[in-house]
Design a protein around this motif. Structure first.
Motif, mmCIF file in Angstrom:
data_model
loop_
_atom_site.group_PDB
_atom_site.id
_atom_site.type_symbol
_atom_site.label_atom_id
_atom_site.label_comp_id
_atom_site.label_asym_id
_atom_site.label_seq_id
_atom_site.Cartn_x
_atom_site.Cartn_y
_atom_site.Cartn_z
ATOM 1 N N VAL A 226 12.719 9.389 6.509
ATOM 2 C CA VAL A 226 12.166 8.427 5.559
ATOM 3 C C VAL A 226 10.865 9.010 5.011
ATOM 4 C CG1 VAL A 226 11.190 6.111 5.311
ATOM 5 C CG2 VAL A 226 13.186 6.474 6.767
ATOM 6 N N ALA A 227 10.728 9.004 3.690
ATOM 7 C CA ALA A 227 9.514 9.492 3.041
ATOM 8 C C ALA A 227 8.596 8.313 2.742
ATOM 9 C CB ALA A 227 9.859 10.230 1.753
ATOM 10 N N VAL A 228 7.308 8.508 2.959
ATOM 11 C CA VAL A 228 6.317 7.455 2.732
ATOM 12 C C VAL A 228 5.328 7.962 1.683
ATOM 13 C CG1 VAL A 228 4.561 5.993 3.790
ATOM 14 C CG2 VAL A 228 6.573 6.694 5.126
ATOM 15 N N THR A 229 5.074 7.140 0.680
ATOM 16 C CA THR A 229 4.180 7.508 -0.420
ATOM 17 C C THR A 229 3.258 6.330 -0.706
ATOM 18 O OG1 THR A 229 5.977 8.803 -1.395
ATOM 19 C CG2 THR A 229 4.119 8.294 -2.833
ATOM 20 N N LEU B 215 0.803 -1.218 0.000
ATOM 21 C CA LEU B 215 0.000 0.000 0.000
ATOM 22 C C LEU B 215 0.841 1.277 0.000
ATOM 23 C CD1 LEU B 215 -2.671 -1.155 2.605
ATOM 24 C CD2 LEU B 215 -2.844 -1.173 0.103
ATOM 25 N N VAL B 216 2.101 1.197 0.460
ATOM 26 C CA VAL B 216 2.991 2.358 0.490
ATOM 27 C C VAL B 216 4.406 1.924 0.128
ATOM 28 C CG1 VAL B 216 1.652 3.551 2.305
ATOM 29 C CG2 VAL B 216 3.629 2.150 2.947
ATOM 30 N N THR B 217 5.207 2.912 -0.225
ATOM 31 C CA THR B 217 6.645 2.693 -0.395
ATOM 32 C C THR B 217 7.379 3.645 0.537
ATOM 33 O OG1 THR B 217 6.792 4.308 -2.187
ATOM 34 C CG2 THR B 217 6.439 2.003 -2.816
ATOM 35 N N ARG B 218 8.566 3.202 0.962
ATOM 36 C CA ARG B 218 9.447 4.043 1.776
ATOM 37 C C ARG B 218 10.691 4.351 0.955
ATOM 38 N NH1 ARG B 218 9.788 1.084 7.628
ATOM 39 N NH2 ARG B 218 9.520 -0.797 6.418
ATOM 40 N N THR B 219 11.095 5.617 0.985
ATOM 41 C CA THR B 219 12.316 6.038 0.300
ATOM 42 C C THR B 219 13.040 7.042 1.186
ATOM 43 O OG1 THR B 219 11.113 7.813 -0.829
ATOM 44 C CG2 THR B 219 11.353 5.725 -2.024
ATOM 45 N N PRO B 220 14.325 7.234 0.952
ATOM 46 C CA PRO B 220 15.023 8.284 1.702
ATOM 47 C C PRO B 220 14.384 9.639 1.379
ATOM 48 C CG PRO B 220 16.594 6.845 0.584
ATOM 49 C CD PRO B 220 15.224 6.486 0.078
ATOM 50 N N SER B 221 14.229 10.465 2.384
ATOM 51 C CA SER B 221 13.598 11.766 2.195
ATOM 52 C C SER B 221 14.584 12.755 1.589
ATOM 53 C CB SER B 221 13.110 12.311 3.541
ATOM 54 O OG SER B 221 12.667 13.634 3.395
#
Length: 176
Positions: A120-123, A107-113
């Motif tokens: 951590v950025a969540v989209t 449902l989401v992905t995590r990437t470096p912000s």
């Protein structure tokens, strides 16, 4: 003495509860019972309705809170875990668990912000967008039906009064 069913529906009118306490504890202020008791009953009924509706829609409340918070953020629908914790009113640990579960479910992905090396950025994924939009549409349609007996003016007035009461309750809990 009036008999009331013991079916858990809160059948005893709040006024009768206040009258009983006036009799049992003369001089104790009981007028709050006429406000607080119906609010507790409505809150419980609404919580039960929301739980059943979300179950029917196949989403748990924590996941909906996470996805809704991301969706309401607007494009690009990305927040850091710190922003999510603040907006969801939960701890960093709780948001970490929610994000991990939502990521596991696709449902989401995590990437470096891009904001900070440590953040951590969540989209939401496309599937996350579909789930939150479908769920919110179904939930709001159901909740609209729950308040259908109130006119638009009554809804606004009740909402304003409840916001005022919520502020009063919040302020009562603050050290002064």
């Amino acid at each position: 003495m009036t008999e009331y069913p013991l079916d858990g529906t809160g059948s005893v009118p709040a006024a009768d509860i206040a009258t009983a306490w006036d009799r049992e504890l003369p001089g104790v202020a009981t007028s709050s019972i006429g406000v607080i008791t119906p609010l507790w009953r409505v809150a419980k009924a609404l919580a039960d309705e929301r739980r059943r509706t979300l179950h029917r829609l196949g989403v748990d409340p924590a996941t909906l809170d996470l996805l809704s918070t991301l969706r309401r953020a607007g494009e690009p629908w990305t927040l850091t875990t710190r922003e999510l914790a603040e907006r969801c009113l939960v701890t960093a640990g709780a948001i970490s668990q929610r994000v991990a579960r939502a990521e596991r479910d696709g449902l989401v992905t995590r990437t470096p912000s891009p904001v900070s090396r440590r953040a951590v950025a969540v989209t939401p994924t496309d599937r996350g967008h579909e789930v939150v939009e479908r769920t919110v549409r179904g939930l709001l349609a159901h909740e609209e039906a729950l308040v259908a007996d109130l006119t638009a003016g009554e809804r606004r007035a009740l909402g304003d009064l409840l916001e005022r009461l919520a502020g009063s309750v919040r302020n009562a809990g603050e050290p002064g």
